[in-house]
Design a protein around this motif. Structure first.
Motif, PDB file in Angstrom:
ATOM      1  N   ILE A 179       0.846  -1.185   0.000  1.00  0.00           N
ATOM      2  CA  ILE A 179       0.000   0.000   0.000  1.00  0.00           C
ATOM      3  C   ILE A 179       0.885   1.239   0.000  1.00  0.00           C
ATOM      4  O   ILE A 179       2.098   1.156   0.212  1.00  0.00           O
ATOM      5  CB  ILE A 179      -0.946   0.035   1.220  1.00  0.00           C
ATOM      6  N   ALA A 180       0.274   2.393  -0.233  1.00  0.00           N
ATOM      7  CA  ALA A 180       1.004   3.659  -0.210  1.00  0.00           C
ATOM      8  C   ALA A 180       0.048   4.762   0.213  1.00  0.00           C
ATOM      9  O   ALA A 180      -1.159   4.699  -0.071  1.00  0.00           O
ATOM     10  CB  ALA A 180       1.602   3.969  -1.581  1.00  0.00           C
ATOM     11  N   ALA A 181       0.570   5.745   0.897  1.00  0.00           N
ATOM     12  CA  ALA A 181      -0.246   6.889   1.287  1.00  0.00           C
ATOM     13  C   ALA A 181      -0.815   7.548   0.039  1.00  0.00           C
ATOM     14  O   ALA A 181      -0.084   7.864  -0.898  1.00  0.00           O
ATOM     15  CB  ALA A 181       0.592   7.884   2.080  1.00  0.00           C
ATOM     16  N   LYS A 187      -7.727   5.652  -0.776  1.00  0.00           N
ATOM     17  CA  LYS A 187      -8.937   6.368  -1.197  1.00  0.00           C
ATOM     18  C   LYS A 187     -10.187   5.515  -0.964  1.00  0.00           C
ATOM     19  O   LYS A 187     -11.245   6.032  -0.586  1.00  0.00           O
ATOM     20  CB  LYS A 187      -8.831   6.754  -2.674  1.00  0.00           C
ATOM     21  N   PHE A 188     -10.065   4.206  -1.204  1.00  0.00           N
ATOM     22  CA  PHE A 188     -11.181   3.292  -0.951  1.00  0.00           C
ATOM     23  C   PHE A 188     -11.594   3.339   0.520  1.00  0.00           C
ATOM     24  O   PHE A 188     -12.786   3.441   0.844  1.00  0.00           O
ATOM     25  CB  PHE A 188     -10.769   1.874  -1.354  1.00  0.00           C
ATOM     26  N   ASP A 194     -16.147   7.343   5.141  1.00  0.00           N
ATOM     27  CA  ASP A 194     -16.964   8.541   4.956  1.00  0.00           C
ATOM     28  C   ASP A 194     -18.442   8.158   4.920  1.00  0.00           C
ATOM     29  O   ASP A 194     -19.283   8.798   5.562  1.00  0.00           O
ATOM     30  CB  ASP A 194     -16.562   9.250   3.664  1.00  0.00           C
ATOM     31  N   ILE A 195     -18.755   7.081   4.196  1.00  0.00           N
ATOM     32  CA  ILE A 195     -20.142   6.603   4.124  1.00  0.00           C
ATOM     33  C   ILE A 195     -20.620   6.148   5.498  1.00  0.00           C
ATOM     34  O   ILE A 195     -21.707   6.517   5.958  1.00  0.00           O
ATOM     35  CB  ILE A 195     -20.256   5.453   3.102  1.00  0.00           C
ATOM     36  N   VAL A 196     -19.797   5.332   6.160  1.00  0.00           N
ATOM     37  CA  VAL A 196     -20.194   4.776   7.456  1.00  0.00           C
ATOM     38  C   VAL A 196     -20.365   5.876   8.497  1.00  0.00           C
ATOM     39  O   VAL A 196     -21.353   5.912   9.236  1.00  0.00           O
ATOM     40  CB  VAL A 196     -19.158   3.732   7.927  1.00  0.00           C
ATOM     41  N   SER A 197     -19.394   6.781   8.571  1.00  0.00           N
ATOM     42  CA  SER A 197     -19.423   7.791   9.638  1.00  0.00           C
ATOM     43  C   SER A 197     -20.489   8.858   9.421  1.00  0.00           C
ATOM     44  O   SER A 197     -20.802   9.617  10.342  1.00  0.00           O
ATOM     45  CB  SER A 197     -18.048   8.452   9.772  1.00  0.00           C
ATOM     46  N   GLN A 242      -3.934   8.877   8.821  1.00  0.00           N
ATOM     47  CA  GLN A 242      -4.451  10.211   9.130  1.00  0.00           C
ATOM     48  C   GLN A 242      -5.436  10.675   8.059  1.00  0.00           C
ATOM     49  O   GLN A 242      -6.429  11.359   8.366  1.00  0.00           O
ATOM     50  CB  GLN A 242      -3.294  11.206   9.249  1.00  0.00           C
ATOM     51  N   ASN A 243      -5.183  10.296   6.809  1.00  0.00           N
ATOM     52  CA  ASN A 243      -6.126  10.636   5.738  1.00  0.00           C
ATOM     53  C   ASN A 243      -7.524  10.109   6.054  1.00  0.00           C
ATOM     54  O   ASN A 243      -8.531  10.798   5.838  1.00  0.00           O
ATOM     55  CB  ASN A 243      -5.655  10.036   4.406  1.00  0.00           C
TER      56      ASN A 243
END
Length: 647
Positions: A179-181, A187-188, A194-197, A242-243
């Protein structure tokens, strides 16, 4: 975990990850009937039903300030992982089956208060897209995820909460190996959380927590390589996490559990660069063979062997988990064990005894002594639901009633947690410290773990390390913390008095002497296998390293040699295996050491204040040395005549 097995399901070939792969059945049969479970009341928007939890310092606490450590199990939602008790996208069948399992688990007497729920990609995959990898994010459908978040995952969370269980959501699928920042997987995860929260029944609901990812392995570092260790790679993992955290915090304040690298076993770099924000802890995975723990079978991910026992496990935990446990709460979201013969657990080991060989008892002791660890067992739900609190017969044990497999001891430990640690009113008969006699030796700059056990007149025993008072005759030589961690600061002898006062007023004490020394040439203190398997004969002081091997001393806390001018090392035989003496100022064997070749000499004299390492001749700091010893081509005897510090 990620075992890879080949199976045929619906005429398609899939690679199956052990994070969720059902295990072969033993005596239990899958539940097949689909009786209806009464729906609980709908959770009001942002309204918590259970006592509200929050992160305060290194602890999870409730509103009254009480420290809370949760204990639970895990559940996922797909036909394969549910014993094929329902088919395809049968929402009713899925809910009915899994709610009934939760009910049966609680009815069986399990004192659990959280469940880790997998937002399984069975529901969010767009199967019209080409298959890329097992449980990959590449086929994720936002619309399908939103639909089944409403229809499957939220109703399951509501039901669990109605049964007194906090919920930890895990995102769909497993992390890619690399993986990479800022990459597509990052992004996934931002999109998923974002949807859940934002969901009105989840947002700011302290009954529901978020585990950001499942088992990241390697991340792209600033040097262009993928790895799971090193501060540069952890700095990138910090950005990656953090993203996601920032995306969640724009919507909600739910508790977040941050994963580490190396299948969630590597966390040390977060101590220097933690993820920022409120209500944040760290999600850890623990299996036999990891962190130096005992295993009957090497873990496919991280290997491991039998023989390290408690000390090795504790040191591994201290190296990787303690750095974050010192400032944030820990939740172990995958862990189990059982003897290999049952083929019913991911981890292959046995319960054992505290301080000795085995995995389970040592894990519990380490978690309890850490003081801020919530944990679960990863045993499948249909097995937990069939548990009966009836002792097995030696020689006729099953997976569920064998004291050496995780269900039986965990069931009783969970009950003990709920009952509270009130102690016994029986008379105190004896106090002992495991493995300690009148005198012990410790490596200066190293540490040893004291386990204090009290024996009572009713036949019971209790580990009372944290309730023991340690007095030291010379605190410039030794320190002992309230968890029994004995550390040697400099060479010398000190007397330790350990005193325990029992609940009924009885008291006992143990007095012993500790000798701290920098270069002990004893079998117990000299490690011939820091790299590759070697041997050491204490009587002749002879080391034989493995091929390109290294043996010597490891100083867990680092040792300060800056008060001396020279280190002198002398061999007792000719050098015929390219012997090199090396000193490391980083706690990592693969970091660059200062190297001194014996060549045709039997003696070397090292100027401690002018040591350098690597092609760039970087200065080595003598004030914190972590590893010292001998490298050789291997297979030839190296007689150590003398080693000493001098002005």
């Amino acid at each position: 975990m990620k075992y890879f097995l080949t199976i045929f399901i619906l005429n398609s070939l899939f690679l199956i990850s052990c994070s969720e792969t059902p295990l072969p059945e033993i005596s239990e049969k899958p539940i097949t009937d689909k009786e209806e479970v009464t729906e609980p009341p709908v959770v009001d928007k942002t309204e918590s039903k259970l006592p509200k939890l929050h992160v305060e310092g290194r602890f999870l606490k409730n509103e009254t300030g009480e420290i809370i450590n949760l204990h639970g199990f895990a559940q996922t939602y797909s036909p394969f992982f549910n014993q094929n008790a329902w088919n395809n996208y049968d929402v009713y069948g899925c809910l009915s089956y899994n709610k009934r399992l939760i009910k049966e688990i609680m009815d069986a007497g399990w004192k659990m208060n959280f469940v880790r729920m997998h937002l399984d990609p069975h529901w969010s995959d767009d199967t019209s897209k080409p298959y890329v990898r097992y449980e990959g994010h590449e086929r994720f459908s936002k619309d399908r995820f939103k639909k089944y978040l409403d229809e499957v995952f939220v109703p399951m969370a509501e039901y669990a909460i109605s049964k007194g269980l906090y919920v930890v959501f895990r995102p769909p699928g497993v992390s890619p190996e690399k993986i990479a920042a800022g990459d597509d997987y990052n992004k996934f995860l931002e999109l998923v959380w974002d949807i859940v929260s934002k969901h009105p029944k989840i947002r700011n609901n302290s009954d529901i927590m978020f585990e950001l990812a499942n088992e990241p392995i390697n991340i792209l570092g600033p040097n262009g390589t993928y790895a799971s260790t090193g501060q540069g790679h952890f700095d990138q993992m910090n950005i990656f996490c953090q993203n996601i955290v920032d995306k969640i915090r724009a919507n909600a304040d739910n508790i977040i559990w941050v994963p580490g690298l190396a299948y969630q076993s590597s966390f040390s770099g977060f101590a220097n660069n933690p993820v920022k924000g409120e209500n944040i802890g760290y999600a850890v995975h623990v299996y036999p063979g990891w962190y130096g723990s005992d295993t009957e079978e090497a873990s496919p991910e991280l290997g491991g062997t039998m023989g390290g026992g408690y000390e090795s496990f504790q040191r591994g935990w201290d190296a990787q988990v303690k750095p974050v446990a010192d400032f944030a709460p820990i939740m172990v979201t995958e862990m189990d064990w059982a003897p290999k013969k049952y083929d019913a657990s991911w981890g292959k080991s046995f319960t054992g005894e505290v301080g000795g060989p085995g995995f389970g008892a040592n894990f519990k002791y380490i978690a309890d002594m850490t003081g801020n660890v919530s944990w679960l067992i990863f045993t499948e739900c249909h097995r937990l639901a069939k548990f009966k609190n009836v002792e097995g017969i030696p020689g006729q044990y099953t997976f569920l009633n064998d004291p050496e497999a995780c269900p039986w001891p965990t069931y009783h430990w969970y009950n003990e947690y709920v009952a509270g640690n009130t102690g016994t009113e029986a008379g105190l008969e004896k106090l002992s410290i495991l493995g300690v006699g009148d005198k012990i030796q410790i490596l200066t700059g190293g540490n040893r773990y004291l386990i204090v056990e009290a024996s009572f007149s009713d036949g019971s025993t209790k580990h009372v390390t944290s309730d023991t008072n340690f007095e030291i005759s010379d605190q410039t030589i030794l320190t002992i913390d309230n968890k029994g961690r004995l550390s040697a600061l400099k060479d010398g002898d000190a007397v330790v008095t350990a005193t325990y006062n029992a609940p009924n007023g009885d008291s006992d004490k143990i007095i012993f002497t500790v000798n701290a020394t920098t270069f002990p040439l004893t079998k117990e203190m000299f490690n011939p296998s820091i790299w590759e398997n070697g041997s050491y004969d204490e009587n002749t002081k002879t080391l034989v390293t493995g091929q390109y091997g290294f043996g010597g001393w490891q100083y867990g806390n680092g040792i300060d040699l800056s008060g001396y001018k020279y280190l002198v090392v002398e061999l007792g035989n000719d050098n015929d295996s390219n012997v090199s003496f090396r000193l490391f100022d980083e706690n990592n064997y693969w970091s660059g050491p200062a190297m001194y070749d014996f060549k045709n000499s039997r003696k070397i004299e090292i100027d401690l204040h002018n040591m350098v390492k690597g092609e760039n001749q970087v200065k080595v700091d003598p004030s914190h040395i972590y590893i010292i010893g001998f490298w050789s081509l291997g297979g030839k005897p190296i007689v150590i005549k003398d080693i000493y510090l001098t002005e």
